[in-house]
Design a protein around this motif. Sequence first.
Motif, PDB file in Angstrom:
ATOM      1  N   GLY A   1      20.611   5.710 -22.131  1.00  4.06           N
ATOM      2  CA  GLY A   1      21.338   6.975 -22.014  1.00  4.06           C
ATOM      3  C   GLY A   1      20.714   7.905 -20.990  1.00  4.06           C
ATOM      4  N   ILE A   2      19.360   7.968 -20.992  1.00  5.78           N
ATOM      5  CA  ILE A   2      18.655   8.797 -20.013  1.00  5.78           C
ATOM      6  C   ILE A   2      18.935   8.298 -18.596  1.00  5.78           C
ATOM      7  N   GLY A   3      18.890   6.971 -18.432  1.00  5.48           N
ATOM      8  CA  GLY A   3      19.158   6.389 -17.104  1.00  5.48           C
ATOM      9  C   GLY A   3      20.561   6.712 -16.625  1.00  5.48           C
ATOM     10  N   LEU A   4      21.529   6.614 -17.536  1.00  6.99           N
ATOM     11  CA  LEU A   4      22.912   6.925 -17.179  1.00  6.99           C
ATOM     12  C   LEU A   4      23.049   8.401 -16.807  1.00  6.99           C
ATOM     13  N   LEU A   5      22.402   9.279 -17.574  1.00  7.21           N
ATOM     14  CA  LEU A   5      22.464  10.716 -17.303  1.00  7.21           C
ATOM     15  C   LEU A   5      21.856  11.046 -15.941  1.00  7.21           C
ATOM     16  N   ILE A   6      20.689  10.454 -15.640  1.00  3.67           N
ATOM     17  CA  ILE A   6      20.040  10.698 -14.346  1.00  3.67           C
ATOM     18  C   ILE A   6      20.923  10.199 -13.203  1.00  3.67           C
TER      19      ILE A   6
END
Length: 318
Positions: A233-238
């Motif tokens: 999720g963090i990777g997608l957000l970044i």
Amino acid sequence: MKTKEFSIVVPVYGCKAALEELYDRIKKVMDKISKSYEIILVDDHCPQNSLEVIKKLCEKDKSVIGIEMSKNFGQMKAILAGLDICQGEFVVVMDCDLQDRPEEIPRLFQKLNEGYDVVFAKRHQRNDKKSKIKVSKLFYKLYTIATGQEYDPDLCNFSICRKKVIKNYCKIREEHRAFVMYIKWMGFKQTCINVKHDKRKEGKSSYNFKRRLKLATDILFSQSDELLKFIMGIGLLISIISFLVIILIIVLYFTINLSIGWPSLIVTICLMGGLNLFAIGIVGLYVGNIFVQVKNRPLYFVRNYFNYKKERENENTI
């Protein structure tokens, strides 16, 4: 082999001075509620040589069974070693340092007879250091978030279970173990009662901060994949934010002739590099757990049994 009515399983590490008093108190309590019981003391390679006391108790009383582990495998595997050979229809697990009071066993059993399969002891007034209590609460809070299951930090290994629960627990041969969490995860009809929590008989717990941190990490990464989902999720957000920033930079470049210097480039590279290493580290911990588990090694080895009838050995797979 005649089945016992009760089994009391006690992992032993440290608190050598408590063992004889623990035995006397357990025996006094059990003689009042049953004449068919066994006390299983598992020496987890105790540095105080508690095995000497265990041997004496075995010579003194045939209802005491001693297990000598080949090395220190940890409390959870010592408990498993005792559970693998226990014969009781009702199985009590408790610690050896007398913080768990044997006098509470009849209350646990009485509650079990109300139709439950498992009854945990809940320490409503813990006699532990405040730092230990805070760390415990923090871990369980993180574990609850990671697994989506509610866990009470005041519950302890001290409990009574029916034989069917213990048999199913022993089928779980995972490397990283947590008795309370596994029993709760298994289901069955469970409850808890408040018990008095006494001070430790002698010394201090072998679970220092470093060991607690390792245990918490092992359990967390072996029981939940929520951290992988979080990293994804963090990777997608970044990625989304980066894409929007790129569009903004292009717009500003053509509208106000914005100059993008090398510092912003370096910061961006460091940020992404750090996030990549963090994500790889998380994945690496999961892969490491898989590596340990797929080797399928025995979870423990026993050097000696005392007052243990050999015909039982074929009944449990170690």
